[in-house]
Design a protein around this motif. Structure first.
Motif, PDB file in Angstrom:
ATOM      1  N   THR A  35       0.841  -1.188   0.000  1.00  0.00           N
ATOM      2  CA  THR A  35       0.000   0.000   0.000  1.00  0.00           C
ATOM      3  C   THR A  35       0.880   1.242   0.000  1.00  0.00           C
ATOM      4  N   LEU A  36       0.687   2.059  -1.038  1.00  0.00           N
ATOM      5  CA  LEU A  36       1.435   3.302  -1.148  1.00  0.00           C
ATOM      6  C   LEU A  36       0.477   4.450  -0.845  1.00  0.00           C
ATOM      7  N   GLY A  37       0.790   5.232   0.175  1.00  0.00           N
ATOM      8  CA  GLY A  37      -0.036   6.396   0.496  1.00  0.00           C
ATOM      9  C   GLY A  37       0.395   7.585  -0.341  1.00  0.00           C
ATOM     10  N   LEU A  38      -0.581   8.366  -0.793  1.00  0.00           N
ATOM     11  CA  LEU A  38      -0.271   9.557  -1.584  1.00  0.00           C
ATOM     12  C   LEU A  38      -0.945  10.718  -0.861  1.00  0.00           C
ATOM     13  N   VAL A  39      -0.154  11.568  -0.215  1.00  0.00           N
ATOM     14  CA  VAL A  39      -0.754  12.650   0.568  1.00  0.00           C
ATOM     15  C   VAL A  39      -0.346  14.021   0.055  1.00  0.00           C
ATOM     16  N   SER A  44      -2.542  19.388  -5.077  1.00  0.00           N
ATOM     17  CA  SER A  44      -1.141  18.972  -5.089  1.00  0.00           C
ATOM     18  C   SER A  44      -0.862  17.970  -6.201  1.00  0.00           C
ATOM     19  N   GLY A  45      -1.908  17.460  -6.842  1.00  0.00           N
ATOM     20  CA  GLY A  45      -1.700  16.563  -7.982  1.00  0.00           C
ATOM     21  C   GLY A  45      -1.904  15.098  -7.660  1.00  0.00           C
ATOM     22  N   LYS A  46      -2.379  14.776  -6.449  1.00  0.00           N
ATOM     23  CA  LYS A  46      -2.488  13.371  -6.086  1.00  0.00           C
ATOM     24  C   LYS A  46      -3.601  12.648  -6.844  1.00  0.00           C
ATOM     25  N   SER A  47      -4.756  13.273  -6.968  1.00  0.00           N
ATOM     26  CA  SER A  47      -5.834  12.621  -7.711  1.00  0.00           C
ATOM     27  C   SER A  47      -5.526  12.553  -9.195  1.00  0.00           C
ATOM     28  N   VAL A  48      -4.914  13.614  -9.727  1.00  0.00           N
ATOM     29  CA  VAL A  48      -4.583  13.638 -11.153  1.00  0.00           C
ATOM     30  C   VAL A  48      -3.587  12.520 -11.485  1.00  0.00           C
ATOM     31  N   ILE A 209      -2.919   1.997  -4.166  1.00  0.00           N
ATOM     32  CA  ILE A 209      -2.437   3.378  -4.049  1.00  0.00           C
ATOM     33  C   ILE A 209      -3.557   4.149  -3.379  1.00  0.00           C
ATOM     34  N   LEU A 210      -3.269   4.652  -2.178  1.00  0.00           N
ATOM     35  CA  LEU A 210      -4.302   5.292  -1.365  1.00  0.00           C
ATOM     36  C   LEU A 210      -4.076   6.801  -1.354  1.00  0.00           C
ATOM     37  N   VAL A 211      -4.972   7.512  -2.022  1.00  0.00           N
ATOM     38  CA  VAL A 211      -4.894   8.966  -2.030  1.00  0.00           C
ATOM     39  C   VAL A 211      -5.721   9.507  -0.882  1.00  0.00           C
ATOM     40  N   THR A 212      -5.117  10.321  -0.032  1.00  0.00           N
ATOM     41  CA  THR A 212      -5.884  10.882   1.074  1.00  0.00           C
ATOM     42  C   THR A 212      -5.194  12.117   1.616  1.00  0.00           C
ATOM     43  N   HIS A 213      -5.965  12.975   2.280  1.00  0.00           N
ATOM     44  CA  HIS A 213      -5.332  14.106   2.959  1.00  0.00           C
ATOM     45  C   HIS A 213      -5.292  13.827   4.458  1.00  0.00           C
ATOM     46  N   ASP A 214      -5.838  12.674   4.872  1.00  0.00           N
ATOM     47  CA  ASP A 214      -5.928  12.355   6.292  1.00  0.00           C
ATOM     48  C   ASP A 214      -4.697  11.574   6.727  1.00  0.00           C
ATOM     49  N   LEU A 215      -3.827  12.237   7.490  1.00  0.00           N
ATOM     50  CA  LEU A 215      -2.562  11.605   7.861  1.00  0.00           C
ATOM     51  C   LEU A 215      -2.770  10.424   8.797  1.00  0.00           C
ATOM     52  N   GLY A 216      -3.879  10.405   9.529  1.00  0.00           N
ATOM     53  CA  GLY A 216      -4.180   9.271  10.392  1.00  0.00           C
ATOM     54  C   GLY A 216      -4.482   8.034   9.565  1.00  0.00           C
ATOM     55  N   ARG A 224       4.448   2.551   2.423  1.00  0.00           N
ATOM     56  CA  ARG A 224       5.292   3.687   2.044  1.00  0.00           C
ATOM     57  C   ARG A 224       4.388   4.872   1.757  1.00  0.00           C
ATOM     58  N   VAL A 225       4.978   6.083   1.800  1.00  0.00           N
ATOM     59  CA  VAL A 225       4.200   7.292   1.581  1.00  0.00           C
ATOM     60  C   VAL A 225       4.923   8.227   0.610  1.00  0.00           C
ATOM     61  N   ASN A 226       4.171   8.740  -0.360  1.00  0.00           N
ATOM     62  CA  ASN A 226       4.659   9.825  -1.203  1.00  0.00           C
ATOM     63  C   ASN A 226       3.957  11.105  -0.777  1.00  0.00           C
ATOM     64  N   VAL A 227       4.714  12.139  -0.476  1.00  0.00           N
ATOM     65  CA  VAL A 227       4.125  13.431  -0.138  1.00  0.00           C
ATOM     66  C   VAL A 227       4.236  14.335  -1.363  1.00  0.00           C
ATOM     67  N   MET A 228       3.107  14.875  -1.816  1.00  0.00           N
ATOM     68  CA  MET A 228       3.143  15.728  -3.013  1.00  0.00           C
ATOM     69  C   MET A 228       2.874  17.181  -2.651  1.00  0.00           C
ATOM     70  N   TYR A 229       3.533  18.063  -3.381  1.00  0.00           N
ATOM     71  CA  TYR A 229       3.263  19.490  -3.219  1.00  0.00           C
ATOM     72  C   TYR A 229       3.364  20.151  -4.591  1.00  0.00           C
ATOM     73  N   ALA A 230       2.339  20.844  -4.988  1.00  0.00           N
ATOM     74  CA  ALA A 230       2.323  21.585  -6.254  1.00  0.00           C
ATOM     75  C   ALA A 230       2.763  20.725  -7.440  1.00  0.00           C
ATOM     76  N   GLY A 231       2.260  19.497  -7.497  1.00  0.00           N
ATOM     77  CA  GLY A 231       2.502  18.659  -8.667  1.00  0.00           C
ATOM     78  C   GLY A 231       3.800  17.876  -8.652  1.00  0.00           C
ATOM     79  N   ARG A 232       4.597  18.034  -7.598  1.00  0.00           N
ATOM     80  CA  ARG A 232       5.866  17.295  -7.537  1.00  0.00           C
ATOM     81  C   ARG A 232       5.941  16.502  -6.232  1.00  0.00           C
ATOM     82  N   LEU A 233       6.846  15.503  -6.228  1.00  0.00           N
ATOM     83  CA  LEU A 233       7.065  14.771  -4.988  1.00  0.00           C
ATOM     84  C   LEU A 233       7.943  15.616  -4.083  1.00  0.00           C
ATOM     85  N   ALA A 234       7.490  15.842  -2.850  1.00  0.00           N
ATOM     86  CA  ALA A 234       8.312  16.572  -1.893  1.00  0.00           C
ATOM     87  C   ALA A 234       9.185  15.573  -1.131  1.00  0.00           C
ATOM     88  N   GLU A 235       8.586  14.444  -0.811  1.00  0.00           N
ATOM     89  CA  GLU A 235       9.324  13.458  -0.018  1.00  0.00           C
ATOM     90  C   GLU A 235       8.720  12.088  -0.232  1.00  0.00           C
TER      91      GLU A 235
END
Lengths: 331, 326
Positions: A35-39, A44-48, A209-216, A224-235
């Motif tokens: 399971t990969l989290g996309l926050v 930020s581009g996660k749903s796109v 691949i789990l897209v969510t804004h809920d960090l809990g 694993r988690v991908n953090v996105m900001y403004a269309g790019r991976l931040a971390e």
């Protein structure tokens, strides 16, 4: 070999306000059963990213490009529409946030479920109906036979979301893209749905691949988690490592912004100043720069690349070594 | 002892749904708020939590007079206000203001910020026309917006900024109490934190009392002094913040708290969750006895069938037969 390999995915929309780069050079891979989290925040581009993987970005105005979009041994970008239809809903399926708008109000639950099976597995109506009822039973819906003849409006929100999940899992997909699957639900129903997704994942070995804004939710579900900001991976990092020791100021800010059920309550939350940027008018250099408290002059030069930190971690921050330990450590 | 700022006594709000007659349709009674009582002191924050349809928003709207109550009393500094005429109620409307959930829907898109913020002053004939503009600019400054943006329209602001405008509007009449109906649930987390901090700062500065309605328990824990938990139109537990979160008594409160995901993988994965079965029953036909009993995991611990037959009273703390057994 990963089941999904995404290299340098770019999605842009040509709008009246200029070109919006909703996803701007995102690379990641997904292993079987993981399971990969996309926050990230709105826009930020996660749903796109998910829609692009499913080939669901409307064109025009959308343009999808990538160096590679590999599912097992197939190149998703090179598939014909017909071949893609064979993959979509079958080997890769998607569940959406709002089951009220993503189920067809004019068709019975049964018809919507059996259609999937008739198209992908060429089952007869009778066989399809049997499988559909079994699918509903799998997701904990009582009296599945009766539910098949009901319309979406006759079901509660939690029940509809179960129908969506049943539909997504009917063909035993290898990858399930879940876009805010529990955001519209109350917490007690959310707990039911999350438990159900984990159980089905264990049984079928589906990668999610789990897209969510809920960090809990991310903390409980993701490997694993991908953090996105403004269309790019931040971390990007393993879930435990990310929450213990974030290596990007944005991740740090997000974690500080969340109120918690334990620990200090009297201090202010460590909010992030400012608002998410306008994608049609991004600041030069790092897009997070105007909101960042670790900003230096060199951050303005160009968008920082993703630096490999070893151990499966990476961060797109030039000042990542200046972050140090978060206050209070792992809370 | 002086009267509390706000006291609610056995408030009921029922709606009649469906139409009788013509096609033999049956009129039914939806008991959205069914006997709610609480007090709120000056400068205090009371959280009102529960899931969709539990009646928390209806309760808020009935308090401010947007709905007439079916029965029960609302006392402001000891004075009954729910039965007052529209005109007699005006001074109390000034003192009780409201902030709404959706900052996109609760501001008129055709009004400038200046017009939005001076309208309450015009209606209540406060301040001279010339001073109203100045007051509006002070309000913008108080909520962290640039006073020079006073001529802009709502669409020129982001969601978080719009919510700040809604807060400024609520502050315009110098209220004692602001009813916040899910004020941060439509916002992204980083923005949510800004608005939560702002509400805390304003409370201190103006000695405001808040009735804070939310479904996010972590936000409620952060901001409230006391918390009331609602289920199907009734308060099932009410307690001081720390008592409620550290030692929840009602089985529903426990289940609700246990369902909240923790933003920490180590805690989140190791813990036992109470997963409730089924959905919230319809308020058109609530279960007999304790309304929570069909979903309650503790039901077996009560002797006899009183859970299904006798409605538990809200004692000093929680409305549960187990509580009174102890």
């Amino acid at each position: 070999m990963p089941i999904l390999d995404v290299q340098n995915l770019r999605v842009r929309f040509e709008t009246h306000h200029g070109v919006v780069r909703a996803v701007d050079g995102v690379s990641f891979s997904l292993e079987e059963g993981e399971t990969l989290g996309l926050v990230g925040e709105s826009g930020s581009g996660k749903s796109v990213t998910n829609l692009a993987l499913m080939g669901l970005i409307p064109s025009p105005p959308g343009v999808v490009e990538a160096d590679a979009l590999r599912f097992e041994d197939r190149d998703l970008l090179a598939l014909s529409d017909e071949e893609l239809r064979g993959v979509r809903g079958n080997e890769i399926s998607m569940i959406f946030q709002d089951p009220m708008t993503s189920l067809n109000p004019l068709l019975t639950v049964g018809r919507q479920l059996t259609e999937v099976l008739e198209v992908h597995e060429r089952l007869s109506r009778r066989e399809a109906r049997k499988r559909a009822a079994a699918g509903l039973a799998d997701v904990g819906i009582p009296e599945p036979e009766r539910r098949l003849d009901q319309y979406p409006h006759e079901l509660s929100g939690g029940m509809r979301q179960r129908v969506m999940i049943a539909m997504g899992l009917l063909c035993r997909p290898k990858i399930l893209l879940a876009d805010e699957p529990t955001t519209a639900l109350d917490v007690t129903i959310q707990a039911q749905i999350l438990e159900l997704m984990q159980k089905l994942q264990r049984e079928y070995g589906t990668a999610i691949i789990l897209v969510t804004h809920d960090l809990g939710v991310v903390a409980g579900m993701s490997d694993r988690v991908n953090v996105m900001y403004a269309g790019r991976l931040a971390e990007t990092a393993g879930a435990v490592e990310l929450f213990d020791d974030p290596r990007h100021p944005y991740t740090r800010g997000l974690l500080g912004s969340v109120p918690r059920l334990s620990g200090d309550t009297d201090a202010d939350l460590d909010s992030i100043k400012g608002s998410p940027p306008d994608l049609a008018d991004l600041p030069a250099g790092c897009a997070f720069r105007p909101r960042c408290s670790f900003e230096t002059e060199r951050c303005a030069a160009e968008p920082p690349p993703l630096f490999d930190l070893g151990g499966g971690r990476s961060s797109a921050c030039l000042e990542r070594d200046a972050l140090g330990q978060p206050e209070g450590g792992a809370r | 002892m002086s009267a509390p700022l706000l006291e609610v006594r056995d408030l009921h709000k029922h709606f009649e749904v469906g139409s009788p007659g013509l096609f033999g349709g049956q009129q039914e009674i939806l008991r959205a708020v069914d006997g709610v009582s609480f007090e709120l002191g000056r400068g205090e924050t009371l959280g009102l939590v529960g899931e969709s349809g539990c009646g928390k928003s209806t309760c808020a709207r009935t308090l401010v007079g947007l709905y007439p109550p079916t029965s029960g009393q609302v006392l402001y500094e000891g004075e009954e206000i729910s039965s007052l005429s529209h005109r007699d109620r005006a001074p109390f409307r000034r003192k009780i203001q409201m902030i709404f959930q959706d900052p996109y829907a609760s501001l008129d898109p055709r009004q400038t910020v200046s017009s939005i913020l001076t309208e309450p002053l015009r209606i209540h004939r406060l301040a001279r026309p010339r001073q109203r503009r100045l007051r509006a600019m002070q309000l913008l400054d108080a909520v962290g917006l640039n006073p020079r943006h006073i001529h802009r329209f709502p669409h020129e602001f982001s969601g978080g900024q719009r919510q700040r405008i809604g807060i400024a509007r609520a502050l315009a009449l110098e209220p004692d109490l602001i009813i916040c109906d899910e004020p941060v649930s439509a916002l992204d987390v980083s923005i949510q934190a800004q608005v939560v901090n702002l509400l805390g700062e304003l409370q201190e500065r103006f000695n405001l009392a808040y009735l804070f309605i939310a479904h996010d328990l972590a936000v409620v824990r952060h901001i409230c002094d006391r918390v009331a938990v609602m289920y199907l139109g009734k308060v099932v537990e009410i307690a001081e913040r720390d008592a409620l979160f550290d030692d929840p008594r009602h089985p529903y409160t426990r289940a609700l708290l246990s369902a909240v995901p923790h933003p920490d993988p180590r805690i989140e994965r190791g813990r036992e969750r109470i997963v409730l079965e089924g959905d919230v029953p319809s308020p058109l036909d609530p279960p007999t006895g304790c309304r929570f009993h069909p979903r309650c995991v503790e039901r077996g611990k009560v002797t006899g069938d009183q859970c299904a037959t006798v409605e538990p009273a809200l004692g000093s703390r929680s409305a549960c037969h187990l509580e009174s057994d102890v």
